[in-house]
Structure formats: C-alpha cells, structure tokens
Design an enzyme around this catalytic site. Structure first.
Site, PDB file in Angstrom:
ATOM      1  N   THR A 191       0.833  -1.203   0.000  1.00 42.53           N
ATOM      2  CA  THR A 191       0.000   0.000   0.000  1.00 42.53           C
ATOM      3  C   THR A 191       0.867   1.252   0.000  1.00 42.53           C
ATOM      4  OG1 THR A 191      -0.097   0.368   2.398  1.00 42.53           O
ATOM      5  CG2 THR A 191      -1.643  -1.223   1.484  1.00 42.53           C
ATOM      6  N   GLY A 192       0.196   2.398  -0.191  1.00 40.29           N
ATOM      7  CA  GLY A 192       0.880   3.674  -0.070  1.00 40.29           C
ATOM      8  C   GLY A 192       0.876   4.199   1.344  1.00 40.29           C
ATOM      9  N   ASP A 193       0.202   3.506   2.272  1.00 42.54           N
ATOM     10  CA  ASP A 193       0.124   3.949   3.661  1.00 42.54           C
ATOM     11  C   ASP A 193       0.390   2.741   4.565  1.00 42.54           C
ATOM     12  OD1 ASP A 193      -0.315   5.530   5.921  1.00 42.54           O
ATOM     13  OD2 ASP A 193      -1.968   6.604   4.984  1.00 42.54           O
ATOM     14  N   ASP A 194      -0.288   2.647   5.705  1.00 39.66           N
ATOM     15  CA  ASP A 194      -0.021   1.569   6.656  1.00 39.66           C
ATOM     16  C   ASP A 194      -0.582   0.236   6.150  1.00 39.66           C
ATOM     17  OD1 ASP A 194       1.049   3.505   8.424  1.00 39.66           O
ATOM     18  OD2 ASP A 194      -0.955   3.913   9.231  1.00 39.66           O
TER      19      ASP A 194
END
Length: 256
Positions: free
Chosen positions: A41-44
């Site tokens: 992902t681009g986050d957590d």
C-alpha cells in the site's frame, strides 16, 4: 467495531503513490486474527485504532487481543504495523510475529499526540525481518491533527510495556526514533535481540522515554538501560497466539 474476526490468506495491492490507502484497520475491535497476508500500500499495511480524541474516550471501546501472524509487505509513506494515531479508547494486548517488511518507509510505529488521552500497552512484536527500510521503530508523538476544538488539551496518552524482540534488518537508515511527550508516560519499552545494519551516523534518537535493552546493535539510547536479570517490567507473551489457539474451535468466528 468488530469482535472475533479471522482474516486469513489474503493479498491486498493498493496504489503505492496514493495516500490514505491502508490495508487492514481494526478499529475499536476485540479478538482479531490477521494471518498469512501480503499487503502492498501507499500507507499503513495494518493500522490499529480505537477512536479519536474526546470521541474515542467517551465511546470507550478499546482495541485489544489483536494477533498478527505471518505478514509480508511494503509501503511508501506509511508503516508495516501502526498503532494510532486515533487511540483514545485504548489499545492493548497486540501480539505480532513472523513479519517481513521491505522497501518501506517505517516498519513499526506508535502514533499519538497531546490531547489524545487513552493508552497503548502490552504490545509484543517478535521475529521481524527488515530489508531496505528507512526507520525500523518509531514513536511519533506529535500527530497533532484533531477533529475539532473540544478535545481536552491536558489529556496525555500512556504508552507502556512495549516489547520488540528478535529483529534483523539490512540497509536500514534509522534504527529508532522514539519521541515521547514531556510529562506523559512512555515507559517499559523493551528491545531484545535486535540487530540492524544501519546507514545513518545517528541510528537512535530518544526523548522522554524509559525502558530496557539487551543484545541490541547498534547500541541504543541511554534511556533504554541494560536489562537486569530480575526485571519484570517488560511485557512477555504468556499465552500462545489467539488465532492459533482458536482455529480448532472457530465455528463461531467470522472468516474473511
């Protein structure tokens, strides 16, 4: 807001260049097992939450008994496992093991801020392998966005009994950035058997934290004292992983 959930054998692929693309977010949830998953992902990859500021405090439903087992993945701007920053209802009894994070911004992070209140306690993370990760472990205590102006500015979080053990890593920029809050309780942080090949000349930065360490390389902050033989402040895994114990009797569980 779920209870008794097993999430197994799934792959999550989200755009790496998109913000706010978490993989799995247990929020105010109890008895959750996440096992054998691959997340990009681009986050957590996984973010454990329990309510935001005064709303999390008043709702009062903590996230607890969260088990993460055999997780692989990478992220661009987030972390492998995050707790918070919305943690005002409390987070406890998080057990994570057999983790592999690569080509990532951060491996493990606890996010909070003044005004959150709540607690994060009894966290046990072990058997972690890292490759090409900017920051291995971080306490980010200035995550200061608030939902409105009605939060209690004097509400300080309690962060305690955090154990991270059996960690190896190659091409790590920073071993740890542990930022507490003056006047708050960030204590009994225990690092055991951690070996990281770090590229930064300042591998550790610590402020307003207290804890212990043993067999940690590079040598950690002075705030993480050499662990004595009779210490009981470090959280240990007294029970086997919840999801493994319950798989034989999971007819009453939801399986995703």
């Amino acid at each position: 807001m779920n209870s008794h959930v097993i999430i197994q054998n799934i792959t999550i692929l989200a755009p790496l260049d998109s913000p706010n693309t978490d993989g799995i977010d247990p929020d105010s949830s109890d008895a959750v097992c996440i096992e054998n998953c691959y997340i990009s992902t681009g986050d957590d990859l996984i973010s454990i939450k329990s309510g935001w500021d005064e709303y999390g405090v008043s709702f009062g439903r903590p996230s607890r008994n969260i088990t993460i087992h055999k997780l692989t993945g990478h992220n661009i701007n987030g972390s492998g496992i995050a707790i918070g920053s919305e943690m005002s209802g409390g987070v406890s009894e998080v057990h994570a093991e057999n983790l592999y994070f690569f080509n990532s911004s951060t491996a493990i992070i606890i996010k909070t801020a003044s005004g959150r209140g709540g607690y994060v306690r009894n966290i046990y993370i072990s058997n972690v392998t890292l490759s090409n990760v900017e920051t291995a472990l971080r306490f980010y205590s200035n995550f200061s966005e608030h939902p409105d102006d009605y939060y209690d500015r004097k509400a300080l979080p309690v962060i305690e009994r955090i154990t991270v053990k059996d960690v190896t890593g190659d091409n790590i920029k920073v071993a740890g950035f542990l930022e507490g809050i003056e006047g708050a309780s960030f204590r009994n942080v225990c690092l055991l058997n951690v070996t990281l090949k770090v590229t930064s000349e300042s591998p550790w930065t610590c402020s307003y934290v207290q804890g212990y360490s043993d067999s940690v390389s590079p040598e950690p902050c002075k705030a993480l004292k050499k662990i004595p033989e009779d210490v009981s402040d470090c959280y240990s895994l007294s029970n086997y992983l919840w999801c493994l114990r319950t798989q034989k009797r999971n007819s009453w569980l939801h399986s995703w």
